[in-house]
Motif scaffolding. Structure first.
Motif, PDB file in Angstrom:
ATOM      1  N   GLY A   4      81.161  41.626  62.926  1.00  0.00           N
ATOM      2  CA  GLY A   4      82.197  40.946  62.141  1.00  0.00           C
ATOM      3  C   GLY A   4      82.989  39.929  62.939  1.00  0.00           C
ATOM      4  O   GLY A   4      83.945  39.361  62.432  1.00  0.00           O
ATOM      5  N   ALA A  34      79.630  36.807  65.492  1.00  0.00           N
ATOM      6  CA  ALA A  34      78.419  36.641  64.685  1.00  0.00           C
ATOM      7  C   ALA A  34      78.726  35.966  63.349  1.00  0.00           C
ATOM      8  O   ALA A  34      77.841  35.463  62.676  1.00  0.00           O
ATOM      9  CB  ALA A  34      77.762  37.987  64.450  1.00  0.00           C
ATOM     10  N   GLN A  35      80.004  35.992  62.959  1.00  0.00           N
ATOM     11  CA  GLN A  35      80.406  35.389  61.683  1.00  0.00           C
ATOM     12  C   GLN A  35      80.873  33.949  61.861  1.00  0.00           C
ATOM     13  O   GLN A  35      81.221  33.295  60.885  1.00  0.00           O
ATOM     14  CB  GLN A  35      81.586  36.174  61.084  1.00  0.00           C
ATOM     15  CG  GLN A  35      81.276  37.591  60.694  1.00  0.00           C
ATOM     16  CD  GLN A  35      80.486  37.635  59.414  1.00  0.00           C
ATOM     17  OE1 GLN A  35      80.655  36.801  58.546  1.00  0.00           O
ATOM     18  NE2 GLN A  35      79.603  38.597  59.297  1.00  0.00           N
ATOM     19  N   ARG A  48      77.136  31.158  63.540  1.00  0.00           N
ATOM     20  CA  ARG A  48      76.927  30.698  62.149  1.00  0.00           C
ATOM     21  C   ARG A  48      76.713  29.187  62.129  1.00  0.00           C
ATOM     22  O   ARG A  48      77.282  28.463  62.942  1.00  0.00           O
ATOM     23  CB  ARG A  48      78.156  31.061  61.321  1.00  0.00           C
ATOM     24  CG  ARG A  48      78.230  30.349  60.004  1.00  0.00           C
ATOM     25  CD  ARG A  48      79.178  31.017  59.073  1.00  0.00           C
ATOM     26  NE  ARG A  48      78.530  32.173  58.460  1.00  0.00           N
ATOM     27  CZ  ARG A  48      79.123  32.986  57.606  1.00  0.00           C
ATOM     28  NH1 ARG A  48      80.370  32.795  57.281  1.00  0.00           N
ATOM     29  NH2 ARG A  48      78.486  33.995  57.081  1.00  0.00           N
ATOM     30  N   HIS A  94      87.058  42.796  54.736  1.00  0.00           N
ATOM     31  CA  HIS A  94      86.716  42.514  56.135  1.00  0.00           C
ATOM     32  C   HIS A  94      87.989  42.530  56.980  1.00  0.00           C
ATOM     33  O   HIS A  94      88.000  43.053  58.087  1.00  0.00           O
ATOM     34  CB  HIS A  94      86.036  41.142  56.202  1.00  0.00           C
ATOM     35  CG  HIS A  94      85.602  40.763  57.576  1.00  0.00           C
ATOM     36  ND1 HIS A  94      84.720  41.523  58.297  1.00  0.00           N
ATOM     37  CD2 HIS A  94      85.927  39.717  58.364  1.00  0.00           C
ATOM     38  CE1 HIS A  94      84.522  40.947  59.487  1.00  0.00           C
ATOM     39  NE2 HIS A  94      85.245  39.860  59.537  1.00  0.00           N
ATOM     40  N   GLN A 113      88.114  45.900  63.418  1.00  0.00           N
ATOM     41  CA  GLN A 113      87.013  46.307  62.537  1.00  0.00           C
ATOM     42  C   GLN A 113      86.699  47.795  62.713  1.00  0.00           C
ATOM     43  O   GLN A 113      86.660  48.287  63.831  1.00  0.00           O
ATOM     44  CB  GLN A 113      85.746  45.490  62.853  1.00  0.00           C
ATOM     45  CG  GLN A 113      85.948  43.988  62.876  1.00  0.00           C
ATOM     46  CD  GLN A 113      86.407  43.425  61.546  1.00  0.00           C
ATOM     47  OE1 GLN A 113      86.028  43.929  60.488  1.00  0.00           O
ATOM     48  NE2 GLN A 113      87.230  42.404  61.587  1.00  0.00           N
ATOM     49  N   GLY A 167      83.414  48.845  58.553  1.00  0.00           N
ATOM     50  CA  GLY A 167      83.359  47.424  58.934  1.00  0.00           C
ATOM     51  C   GLY A 167      82.035  46.802  58.515  1.00  0.00           C
ATOM     52  O   GLY A 167      81.960  45.617  58.219  1.00  0.00           O
ATOM     53  N   VAL A 174      81.057  42.662  55.320  1.00  0.00           N
ATOM     54  CA  VAL A 174      80.361  41.375  55.508  1.00  0.00           C
ATOM     55  C   VAL A 174      79.437  41.067  54.316  1.00  0.00           C
ATOM     56  O   VAL A 174      79.166  41.929  53.478  1.00  0.00           O
ATOM     57  CB  VAL A 174      79.573  41.373  56.839  1.00  0.00           C
ATOM     58  CG1 VAL A 174      80.528  41.390  58.012  1.00  0.00           C
ATOM     59  CG2 VAL A 174      78.615  42.540  56.911  1.00  0.00           C
ATOM     60  N   PRO A 228      70.409  35.808  62.234  1.00  0.00           N
ATOM     61  CA  PRO A 228      71.549  34.886  62.312  1.00  0.00           C
ATOM     62  C   PRO A 228      72.232  34.688  60.959  1.00  0.00           C
ATOM     63  O   PRO A 228      71.602  34.844  59.907  1.00  0.00           O
ATOM     64  CB  PRO A 228      70.921  33.561  62.768  1.00  0.00           C
ATOM     65  CG  PRO A 228      69.594  33.900  63.304  1.00  0.00           C
ATOM     66  CD  PRO A 228      69.162  35.163  62.672  1.00  0.00           C
ATOM     67  N   ALA A 229      73.510  34.320  61.041  1.00  0.00           N
ATOM     68  CA  ALA A 229      74.314  34.212  59.819  1.00  0.00           C
ATOM     69  C   ALA A 229      73.738  33.205  58.828  1.00  0.00           C
ATOM     70  O   ALA A 229      73.742  33.447  57.621  1.00  0.00           O
ATOM     71  CB  ALA A 229      75.744  33.823  60.183  1.00  0.00           C
ATOM     72  N   ASN A 230      73.215  32.079  59.354  1.00  0.00           N
ATOM     73  CA  ASN A 230      72.716  31.063  58.414  1.00  0.00           C
ATOM     74  C   ASN A 230      71.452  31.542  57.699  1.00  0.00           C
ATOM     75  O   ASN A 230      71.234  31.265  56.530  1.00  0.00           O
ATOM     76  CB  ASN A 230      72.469  29.732  59.132  1.00  0.00           C
ATOM     77  CG  ASN A 230      71.519  29.859  60.298  1.00  0.00           C
ATOM     78  OD1 ASN A 230      71.487  30.898  60.951  1.00  0.00           O
ATOM     79  ND2 ASN A 230      70.752  28.833  60.557  1.00  0.00           N
ATOM     80  N   ARG A 262      70.848  34.718  57.190  1.00  0.00           N
ATOM     81  CA  ARG A 262      71.343  35.818  56.353  1.00  0.00           C
ATOM     82  C   ARG A 262      71.798  35.301  54.993  1.00  0.00           C
ATOM     83  O   ARG A 262      71.519  35.908  53.964  1.00  0.00           O
ATOM     84  CB  ARG A 262      72.506  36.495  57.078  1.00  0.00           C
ATOM     85  CG  ARG A 262      73.022  37.735  56.382  1.00  0.00           C
ATOM     86  CD  ARG A 262      74.266  38.261  57.059  1.00  0.00           C
ATOM     87  NE  ARG A 262      74.122  38.278  58.497  1.00  0.00           N
ATOM     88  CZ  ARG A 262      75.117  37.975  59.338  1.00  0.00           C
ATOM     89  NH1 ARG A 262      76.283  37.630  58.880  1.00  0.00           N
ATOM     90  NH2 ARG A 262      74.928  38.006  60.634  1.00  0.00           N
TER      91      ARG A 262
END
Lengths: 334, 642
Positions: free
Chosen positions: A271, A274-275, A331, B407, B423, B428, B432, B495-497, B499
Motif C-alpha cells: 500500500g 507500490a501504489q 505506478r 486504505h 497499514q 490492509g 487496494v 506492477p500497478a499499471n 494491475r
C-alpha cells in the motif's frame, strides 16, 4: 451415539481449522509466509470453522437454533473474529464499519424469506402480545433492559476520556504539478528516473526491471541498472542512513522507528511505494515533511528534506534501490 | 384540432411536427458555426492588423495557439466579488441550490428515457393487455414528470439568481466564455418544454396503434435527444471548471467555443451521467410504484404497482451494472488529465468520501438482491431456492466488507502504534484496487445469479438439454468466481499499471455471466412447465422498502459524488485558471459534507413525495380492470420484465 458423533465431528472441524495454516506455516517456514498472511489464514480458518460448526449443530445433530438465537450468535462470533482473532487489533473506526455491516447482514439473514421472518418475529410478537406469565416476565425484562442499556450508552458517551484525538491523516496527499530541486524545475507528471535504463542505456519501461530482481548488484559484471541499485543501496545504508528509520528490510521498523509518531513508511507494504509513481516518491524524498502539501494535515512526518543533503542523482538512485529491494514496481499512468 | 379528426391530415400534421422539432435540433450548431465564422474573420483580419495569439492550456499540437478573444480571468476579491446572506456560508447555499436543480433535472431527463423504453416495449407486445399496461405505466410516469418539470424550471431560476447574487465575479467570467451556448441552452429548454407538452397531451390522440403511435414514439425520442443535449451543455460548464481548455493560462478565451466545450473530462462525464440518470430514473419510478403499492387498497392496484415497481427496478439495475465501468473510465481520464486530481480523489484528501460512495454502492447491490429474494416470495415453487439465499448473502457481505475497507484508516495515534504502521498487515490487503475490483465484480455476478434464479423459480425447464444447461450455468458462475478471485490475488504480484489492466478481464468475466448466463437461462425456460402464476401484489412490505432504500441510495450517491467532483478543484473556481478567494475556499470536514448531503437528499425526497402525492391525487381511475389483472399472470410475462 449422537454425542460421540458430535464430539468426533467437532474435533475434525477444529483440526481442519487449525491444520491449514499450520501446514502452510510448517511447510514454507517464515520465509514463505509472513505474519500478516498467517494471521489472515487463521482468521479465514476460524470463519470457515464457525460456519461448519453451525452446519453440524443445525443440520447434522438436528439441534434446532431459532432465528432469534442465530442472529445474536452470528453477531457475537463476528465481533470475536474482528476484535480478538484479527491481530494486530484494527482501529475502532474500522471495527465499527465492520460491525455495522454485520448488524445489517443479521437483519437481512433473518428476513430473507417470509417463513424465516415469521420464525424470527414470532418470539417478539409472543413477548409483546401474549398474557402468559412467561411473556409478561420477558416483557418486563425487555422494557427494563432497554432504558438501562441506553443509560449505559449515554454514561459511556459522557464519560471524560483522555485518549488522543482521532486523526484522519492523508497518507498519500496529492503532489504539486512541479517542484524545484537544486534550481531545476521537475514536472512530476512527466519526469522519469534517469537511472531506469537497460543494458543499452535506453529507458526501461516499468515492469521490465523484473529481470534484475534477485540478481547480485555487487557482481563485477553487474549491468548499469544494478550498478545504480548498488549506489542507491549505498545511499540508503550509508550516505543518508535511511535504514535507521525505514529499517534494513525496508519495512519501516528501523532502530529509530518507534521514536516517531506515526512510525516511518513501510516500503514492503503493497500500500505504499507500490501504489505510487517514482516522481511522487522523489517529491517526498526531496522535500520531506516540511514540503508536504496543504491537504496533508496535520503534516505528521519526520522525513527530512533530503535535497539539502543529497544530490538529485542520489535521490533517484535510492528510489531505484527501494523498488528493487522490495520487488515492487512504481505506478505509471499509461 | 379539427384536422386530427381526418386521419390523413392528422398523419401529415404529425409528420410535419416531427420534422420541425427535428430541424430545431440543429440549434446547438449555430454557436459553433458562428464561432468558426468569427475565428475565420479574425484570422483574415489578422493578416491586416496584428492580433495577439496565446497558447491553449490544454490543446497541444495543431491549434495550440488561438486568437485572444476575451479578458483574462479576474482576480476575485472578498467581499467585492462575492455576495453573502448574513452569516450563512454562500458556498453551502449554492451547493443546496445546485444539488436540488440537478436532482430534478436528472429526474426530468431520466423519466422520459424510462418512458420511451416502456412505450416501445408496449408497442412490441403481442398481448394487448400487456401492451396497455406498459402504455398506461409510461403515460402515468410522464404525468409525474410534468409536475417535476415545472419544479426543475423554478429551481433552475433559483440557481441562476444564487450565482448572480453570491458569485457574480465567477459567473460573469464563465458567461463571457459560454454566452452563445447559454442562449442556445435556454432556447433548447423552450423546445424541450414544447415537445414535452405535445408528447404528453397528444398521448391519447396519437394512440392509434399505427403511424401516429410511431410518430408519438419518435417525439419521445426527440424529447430525449433534446434532454441529453441540454445535459451535455450543462456538463461542458462543469467539465470546463475541472479541466479548462480553449483558454490560455491567464484564462483569456481563445475564440474557439468548441474547445472550451470539448475539454478532457467532458465525454467521460457525459457517459457517466447518461447511465447514472437512467439508473436513477428506474430507481425513482420503482420508489414511486412502491409508494403506491404500500398505499394501495385494492388487490388490482397492488398487483399493478407491484408489477410496475419490478419493471422499474429492472430498468434501474440494467443501467446500474455498467455504471461502475463508466466511473472507472472517468477516473482514468481524471488521472490522465492531472495526477494530483486523481490522487486527491482516490488516495488523498477525498479518499474517505469514496468510502461513503462504496457504502452506497454496496447498499444498492445488497438491496437489489434482497428485493429479488423478497420478490420470490410471491412465486410458487421458489421455496426450492430459499436455502441458497443465505450463501448468496454471505458472499455479498464478505464482498461488502472487502469493498468498504479503507486504505487510509481513521485512528488514534495509540491505535496506529498498536497496529505497527499506517497499514494493517491483514486488512490492509483489502484497501487496494485488486481487492475492490474483485469485490464489486463478485457482487455484480452474484446479482446476476440471483436474477437467473428469479427467472426460473416458478418454472421447471422442459428442454432436452436442461441437465446440460444447468451444469453449464453452474460451471459458468463457479468458473467466473474462481477467475475473478484469481485475477484479484494475482494483482498483488504485478506492477500497478498492469494491475489496473486486470480489471478488464474481471469485467469481461462479469459481463459474460450477465449476457451468456441470462441468455442460456432464458433459452432453457422456453416452454418451461409453470409451477404457478406470479402472485402480483403479494410482495412483502420489506421488498417495497428495499426499493425505497435503493432509490434513496441512488440519490445519496449522486449527492456524495457530486460533492466529490466539485471539491476536487480544491481552491479553484476554474482549475488553475480562476482562483476561489472567498472565505469558503477550503475543503469541508467529512461530517459537514455528510450532513449537507443528507439534508439535500431529504429535501429532494420531501419534494418528490409531494410530486408523488399529486400524481396519486388525480389518479382516480383504476389502472386495470379485474379481467385485465387476471390476465396478467396468464399472459406471458414480457421478456423485459422477467
Amino acid at each position: 451415539m449422537l454425542k460421540q458423533r458430535a464430539t468426533s465431528l467437532t474435533l475434525q472441524v477444529l483440526f481442519a481449522v487449525l491444520a491449514l495454516p499450520m501446514v502452510v506455516w510448517a511447510g514454507g517456514g517464515a520465509g514463505f509466509i509472513d505474519a500478516g498472511k498467517f494471521a489472515l489464514l487463521i482468521q479465514m480458518g476460524v470463519g470457515i470453522g464457525i460456519i461448519i460448526l453451525a452446519w453440524i449443530i443445525k443440520d447434522k445433530m438436528g439441534i434446532p437454533l431459532p432465528k432469534i438465537i442465530q442472529a445474536p450468535i452470528i453477531w457475537v462470533a463476528a465481533y470475536i473474529v474482528f476484535r480478538f482473532v484479527l491481530q494486530p487489533p484494527i482501529p475502532f473506526s474500522l471495527l465499527a464499519i465492520y460491525m455495522a455491516v454485520v448488524t445489517i447482514a443479521c437483519f437481512l439473514y433473518v428476513s430473507l424469506s417470509q417463513p424465516s421472518w415469521e420464525e424470527f418475529t414470532s418470539p417478539i410478537k409472543f413477548m409483546l402480545q401474549e398474557d402468559s406469565g412467561k411473556a409478561k416476565m420477558s416483557r418486563y425484562f425487555t422494557f427494563a433492559a432497554i432504558p438501562l442499556l441506553l443509560a449505559y450508552g449515554t454514561y459511556n458517551k459522557m464519560l471524560p476520556k483522555f485518549d488522543e484525538p482521532i486523526e484522519l491523516r492523508t497518507v498519500h496527499p496529492a503532489p504539486p504539478a512541479s517542484i524545484n530541486v537544486h534550481d531545476k524545475v521537475l514536472n512530476l507528471q512527466t519526469a522519469e528516473n534517469p537511472f531506469r535504463i537497460d543494458d543499452s542505456g535506453k529507458y526501461l519501461k516499468v515492469g521490465l526491471e523484473s529481470v534484475y530482481h534477485g540478481k547480485n548488484p555487487f557482481a563485477a559484471d553487474a549491468p548499469k541498472f544494478l550498478q545504480s541499485v548498488r549506489d542507491g543501496g549505498g545511499v540508503f545504508f550509508g550516505t543518508a542512513g535511511c535504514f535507521f528509520c525505514h529499517g534494513d528490510n525496508l519495512d519501516g521498523r528501523g532502530p529509530f522507528a518507534f521514536a516517531f509518531n506515526p512510525i516511518p513508511a513501510n516500503f514492503a507494504d503493497p500500500g505504499t511505494i507500490a501504489q505510487l509513481q517514482e516522481t511522487f516518491v522523489f517529491w517526498r524524498v526531496a522535500k520531506g515533511g516540511p514540503g508536504l502539501s496543504r491537504e496533508a494535515f496535520p503534516w505528521a512526518s519526520a522525513m527530512p528534506p533530503w535535497e539539502k543533503h543529497l544530490t538529485t542523482n542520489e535521490m533517484w538512485q535510492v528510489i531505484l534501490f527501494e523498488y528493487w529491494h522490495t520487488g515492487f514496481f512504481p505506478r505509471t499512468w499509461d | 384540432m379539427r384536422s386530427f379528426n381526418d386521419p390523413r391530415k392528422a398523419k401529415i400534421g404529425a409528420g410535419v411536427l416531427l420534422g420541425v422539432i427535428g430541424l430545431l435540433l440543429l440549434l446547438p450548431f449555430i454557436p459553433l458555426q458562428a464561432g468558426a465564422e468569427e475565428a475565420k474573420k479574425e484570422a483574415a483580419a489578422g493578416t491586416e492588423q496584428k492580433v495577439e495569439k496565446a497558447k491553449d492550456v490544454f490543446y497541444k499540437g495543431e491549434g495550440e495557439f488561438g486568437i485572444v478573444s476575451g479578458p483574462p480571468a479576474p482576480t476575485l476579491k472578498y467581499p467585492d466579488d462575492y455576495g453573502t446572506y448574513g452569516t450563512f456560508q454562500s458556498r453551502t447555499i449554492l451547493w443546496v441550490a445546485n444539488q436540488q436543480h440537478l436532482y430534478f433535472g436528472s429526474f426530468v431527463l431520466a423519466v422520459p428515457m424510462f418512458v420511451f423504453v416502456m412505450e416501445l416495449v408496449g408497442m412490441m407486445q403481442k398481448d394487448k393487455t400487456m401492451a396497455k399496461k406498459y402504455d398506461d405505466m409510461a403515460h402515468e410516469m410522464m404525468k409525474i414528470s410534468l409536475t417535476a418539470y415545472s419544479i426543475t424550471a423554478v429551481l433552475g431560476g433559483i440557481l441562476i439568481f444564487t450565482f448572480l447574487a453570491l458569485y457574480p465575479g465567477f459567473f460573469g467570467y464563465l458567461s463571457k466564455i459560454f454566452k452563445p451556448i447559454m442562449h442556445v441552452y435556454a432556447l433548447l429548454f423552450i423546445l424541450e418544454s414544447g415537445t414535452l407538452y405535445i408528447y404528453y397531451y397528444g398521448w391519447d390522440r396519437m394512440n392509434d396503434g399505427g403511424f401516429l403511435k410511431w410518430v408519438h414514439l419518435s417525439i419521445s425520442f426527440l424529447l430525449n435527444t433534446i434532454g441529453i443535449i441540454l445535459m451535455f451543455f450543462a456538463n461542458s460548464w462543469i467539465a470546463f471548471m475541472m479541466s479548462p481548455a480553449g483558454v490560455d493560462e491567464k484564462g483569456r478565451f481563445l475564440g474557439d467555443i468548441w474547445k472550451a466545450v470539448h475539454t478532457a473530462l467532458w465525454h467521460p462525464l457525459n457517459i457517466h451521467r447518461i447511465l447514472g440518470n437512467a439508473a436513477f430514473g428506474g430507481g425513482v419510478v420503482a420508489a414511486y410504484a412502491s409508494y403506491r403499492l404500500l398505499a394501495a387498497k385494492t388487490p388490482e392496484e397492488k398487483a399493478y404497482y407491484d408489477w410496475m415497481s419490478y419493471v422499474a427496478m429492472f430498468m434501474g439495475i440494467l443501467n446500474l451494472i455498467p455504471l461502475p465501468f463508466a466511473g472507472y473510465w472517468l477516473m482514468r481520464e481524471i488521472y490522465g488529465y492531472r495526477q494530483q486530481m486523481g490522487i486527491t480523489l482516490m488516495g488523498g484528501l477525498l479518499a474517505w468520501v469514496f468510502i461513503m460512495q462504496a457504502m452506497m454502492i454496496a447498499i444498492l447491490f445488497v438491496s437489489t438482491n434482497y428485493y429479488l429474494w423478497q420478490a420470490m416470495g410471491r412465486m410458487p415453487g421458489a421455496e426450492r431456492y430459499y436455502r441458497f439465499f443465505k450463501y448468496m448473502l454471505l458472499v455479498l457481505i464478505v464482498s461488502t466488507i472487502a469493498w468498504l475497507t479503507p486504505h487510509t484508516l481513521v485512528m488514534t495515534p495509540a491505535e496506529l502504534k498498536a497496529m505497527g504502521g499506517a497499514q494493517h498487515p491483514v486488512v490492509g490487503n483489502y484497501g487496494v484496487m485488486s481487492a475492490k475490483n474483485t469485490a464489486i465484480n463478485i457482487m455484480i455476478s452474484t446479482t446476476v445469479l440471483c436474477f437467473c434464479i428469479y427467472q426460473r423459480c416458478n418454472k421447471v425447464p422442459t428442454v432436452k438439454w436442461a441437465a446440460m444447461g444447468n451444469a453449464f450455468l453452474g460451471a459458468l458462475f463457479t468458473g467466473a468466481a474462481i477467475n475473478i478471485v484469481f485475477l484479484g490475488i494475482y494483482g498483488y504480484f504485478i506492477p500497478a499499471n498492469v494491475r489496473i489492466g486486470l480489471s478488464v478481464p474481471q469485467v469481461c468475466t462479469t459481463l459474460t455471466c450477465l449476457f451468456v448466463g441470462v441468455t442460456v437461462n432464458t433459452m432453457m425456460l422456453k416452454n418451461a412447465r409453470q409451477l404457478g402464476e406470479v402472485r402480483w401484489g403479494q410482495m412483502s412490505p420489506r421488498g417495497a422498502y428495499a426499493l425505497f432504500l435503493l432509490a434513496v441510495s441512488f440519490t445519496w450517491t449522486m449527492a456524495v459524488m457530486g460533492y466529490l467532483r466539485s471539491s476536487v478543484r480544491l481552491h479553484w473556481h476554474v482549475n488553475e485558471v480562476l482562483r476561489d478567494n472567498s472565505p469558503w475556499a477550503f475543503t469541508n470536514p467529512l461530517g459537514y459534507a455528510g450532513n449537507i448531503n443528507s439534508m439535500n437528499v431529504l429535501l429532494f425526497w420531501t419534494m418528490l413525495l409531494f410530486v408523488f402525492w399529486l400524481g396519486a391525487l388525480s389518479a382516480k381511475k383504476a389502472h386495470v380492470t379485474a379481467e385485465e389483472t387476471a390476465g396478467v399472470g396468464k399472459a406471458t410475462i414480457p421478456a423485459g420484465s422477467h
